[in-house]
Design a protein around this motif. Structure first.
Motif, mmCIF file in Angstrom:
data_model
loop_
_atom_site.group_PDB
_atom_site.id
_atom_site.type_symbol
_atom_site.label_atom_id
_atom_site.label_comp_id
_atom_site.label_asym_id
_atom_site.label_seq_id
_atom_site.Cartn_x
_atom_site.Cartn_y
_atom_site.Cartn_z
ATOM 1 N N LEU A 1 0.752 -1.354 -0.099
ATOM 2 C CA LEU A 1 -0.037 0.196 0.054
ATOM 3 C C LEU A 1 0.807 1.253 -0.003
ATOM 4 N N ALA A 2 2.060 1.140 0.550
ATOM 5 C CA ALA A 2 2.911 2.391 0.576
ATOM 6 C C ALA A 2 3.532 2.613 -0.769
ATOM 7 N N LEU A 3 3.731 1.573 -1.562
ATOM 8 C CA LEU A 3 4.065 1.572 -2.817
ATOM 9 C C LEU A 3 3.238 2.380 -3.580
ATOM 10 N N ARG A 4 1.718 1.752 -3.628
ATOM 11 C CA ARG A 4 0.749 2.094 -4.464
ATOM 12 C C ARG A 4 0.500 3.935 -4.008
ATOM 13 N N ALA A 5 0.916 4.033 -2.947
ATOM 14 C CA ALA A 5 0.549 5.411 -2.401
ATOM 15 C C ALA A 5 1.642 6.420 -3.127
ATOM 16 N N TRP A 6 2.906 5.837 -2.825
ATOM 17 C CA TRP A 6 4.006 6.647 -3.686
ATOM 18 C C TRP A 6 3.876 6.564 -4.913
ATOM 19 N N MET A 7 3.423 5.708 -5.690
ATOM 20 C CA MET A 7 3.255 5.874 -7.019
ATOM 21 C C MET A 7 2.203 6.819 -7.655
ATOM 22 N N GLY A 8 1.168 7.101 -6.733
ATOM 23 C CA GLY A 8 0.095 7.855 -6.867
ATOM 24 C C GLY A 8 0.773 9.448 -6.677
ATOM 25 N N ARG A 9 1.357 9.473 -5.706
ATOM 26 C CA ARG A 9 2.097 10.873 -5.417
ATOM 27 C C ARG A 9 3.053 11.187 -6.765
ATOM 28 N N TYR A 10 3.848 10.200 -7.080
ATOM 29 C CA TYR A 10 4.746 10.416 -8.067
ATOM 30 C C TYR A 10 4.117 10.623 -9.573
ATOM 31 N N LEU B 1 -3.712 1.570 -14.343
ATOM 32 C CA LEU B 1 -2.320 1.096 -14.810
ATOM 33 C C LEU B 1 -1.595 0.852 -13.300
ATOM 34 N N LEU B 2 -1.507 1.815 -12.578
ATOM 35 C CA LEU B 2 -0.855 1.760 -11.151
ATOM 36 C C LEU B 2 -1.451 0.583 -10.258
ATOM 37 N N ASP B 3 -2.522 0.441 -10.460
ATOM 38 C CA ASP B 3 -3.350 -0.510 -9.706
ATOM 39 C C ASP B 3 -2.802 -2.059 -10.252
ATOM 40 N N LEU B 4 -3.063 -2.147 -11.687
ATOM 41 C CA LEU B 4 -2.404 -3.171 -12.167
ATOM 42 C C LEU B 4 -0.812 -3.587 -11.978
ATOM 43 N N LEU B 5 -0.144 -2.286 -11.849
ATOM 44 C CA LEU B 5 1.251 -2.748 -11.445
ATOM 45 C C LEU B 5 1.590 -3.167 -10.278
ATOM 46 N N ILE B 6 0.661 -2.734 -9.393
ATOM 47 C CA ILE B 6 0.798 -3.215 -7.965
ATOM 48 C C ILE B 6 0.325 -4.623 -7.775
ATOM 49 N N ASP B 7 -0.739 -5.035 -8.555
ATOM 50 C CA ASP B 7 -1.063 -6.226 -8.321
ATOM 51 C C ASP B 7 -0.025 -7.368 -9.209
#
Length: 210
Positions: free
Chosen positions: A102-111, A191-197
């Motif tokens: 979840l930290a990675l997904r939040a960080w990707m969203g911020r990026y 796309l970010l959700d798919l990447l995290i999955d």
């Protein structure tokens, strides 16, 4: 009369030469003013910004701008690197607050938000992302940040342990190229959700062969 033991021409070399220090300070201040002016101009504009306007806003001549940044790409690289600090340093707080996935997904969203706000420099960023030319040290910082999150995720079981951090950076750049090409923001999120999955550990499902 005997000659002096110390030739007059060498006497002054013992004292530190400080004549160029004000020049270096002025050059550093001019560089900082140019980056600050470029940050404001790029954020406020929906298209390319004239370098002359940036120099004027910074209170310097266009020649000074070109001495520090010989090309538009050099200036974009400098602005991108300066603003990337806030993005990369946010990861520690996110890891304290969330599991690694979840930290990675939040960080990707911020990026992704960080990239999307670079409207006035988007064309240059897009070309740089596509060619791999944009600020290699900045890419290394992003990859190092991702590596930190992946290591935490491998330890807590929320992320795969067999992923190369640079592969994740490459996939992220693909998402950002979609942003730069005018892709809808909701697609960016998917796309970010798919990447995290894809980065989460594989689990068996009924009927799936192991």
């Amino acid at each position: 009369m005997s000659r002096s033991a110390t030739p007059p021409s060498r006497v002054s070399t013992d004292a530190p030469d400080t004549t160029d220090r004000p020049v270096r300070r002025d050059a550093r201040r001019n560089r900082e003013k140019l980056i600050a002016a470029a940050q404001a101009a790029f954020a406020a504009s929906d298209g390319p910004v004239a370098l002359e306007a940036i120099a004027r806003q910074a209170g310097v001549g266009i020649g000074t701008l070109y001495r520090h940044f010989p090309t538009r790409e050099d200036l974009v690289d400098a602005v991108y690197a300066a603003e990337l600090d806030d993005v990369t340093t946010s990861v520690s707080a996110l890891l304290d607050q969330f599991p690694a996935d979840l930290a990675l997904r939040a960080w990707m969203g911020r990026y992704s938000t960080f990239v999307a706000t670079k409207r006035g420099m988007m064309e240059t960023l897009r070309a740089g992302f596509a060619s791999g030319r944009i600020a290699p040290p900045s890419r290394e910082r992003v990859t190092a940040t991702i590596a930190t999150i992946l290591a935490r995720g491998a330890a807590d079981g929320t992320l795969r342990a067999d992923v190369d951090p640079d592969d994740v950076t490459t996939m992220l750049i693909g998402v950002f190229l979609t942003i730069a090409a005018g892709g809808p923001q909701e697609q960016t999120g998917r796309l970010l959700d798919l990447l995290i999955d894809a980065l989460r550990p594989r689990t068996g499902t009924p009927g799936q062969q192991e």
